[in-house]
Motif scaffolding. Sequence first.
Motif, PDB file in Angstrom:
ATOM      1  N   UNK A   1       0.814  -1.213   0.000  1.00 19.78           N
ATOM      2  CA  UNK A   1       0.000   0.000   0.000  1.00 19.78           C
ATOM      3  C   UNK A   1       0.849   1.265   0.000  1.00 19.78           C
ATOM      4  N   UNK A   2       2.056   1.200   0.546  1.00 15.35           N
ATOM      5  CA  UNK A   2       2.899   2.392   0.546  1.00 15.35           C
ATOM      6  C   UNK A   2       3.454   2.695  -0.838  1.00 15.35           C
ATOM      7  N   UNK A   3       3.468   1.694  -1.714  1.00 19.51           N
ATOM      8  CA  UNK A   3       3.940   1.922  -3.078  1.00 19.51           C
ATOM      9  C   UNK A   3       3.036   2.933  -3.780  1.00 19.51           C
ATOM     10  N   UNK A   4       1.731   2.840  -3.537  1.00 23.27           N
ATOM     11  CA  UNK A   4       0.798   3.810  -4.118  1.00 23.27           C
ATOM     12  C   UNK A   4       1.100   5.215  -3.609  1.00 23.27           C
ATOM     13  N   UNK A   5       1.447   5.339  -2.347  1.00 23.84           N
ATOM     14  CA  UNK A   5       1.790   6.648  -1.792  1.00 23.84           C
ATOM     15  C   UNK A   5       3.091   7.178  -2.382  1.00 23.84           C
TER      16      UNK A   5
END
Length: 149
Positions: free
Chosen positions: A99-103
């Motif tokens: 999910x942090x990849x999207x950020x």
Amino acid sequence: MRRLVLILCLLAGPLAAVQPNEMLDDPALEARARDISKGLRCLVCQNENIDDSNASLAHDLRVLVRDRLTAGDSDAETVDFIVDRYGEYVLLEPRATGSTLALWLAGPAMLLLGAGVALAYVRRRGRAAPEDARLSEDETARLRDILKE
């Protein structure tokens, strides 16, 4: 003199965070613990690493890091243990996975999207020269007369 005392107090703050009773006897293990502690966020202070924080939770995390290292864990295993316990928020530099990849990608994607919209707007505006924006022959003649005066 007051400035000197103030400067010394400001410099001494972070030095007092790691207590002497927390330090390990082995300098190599202590250096590893300090390295790991500088990458972990104090959950009380938010934007301060646990190595510099005086909060009791930061103290507990520093002790936990040192306990894991003396138990034989590698640096990665120690960090993984703490992340499993407290979540990825505890990392000052979150990993670029899941999910942090999207950020991580949202900022550059928004910048490219905004640049594309701005470019399209400027190009469209430059091409759209209305026909009635040109001067008629009468208006051109009148303008010449005005400029001659």
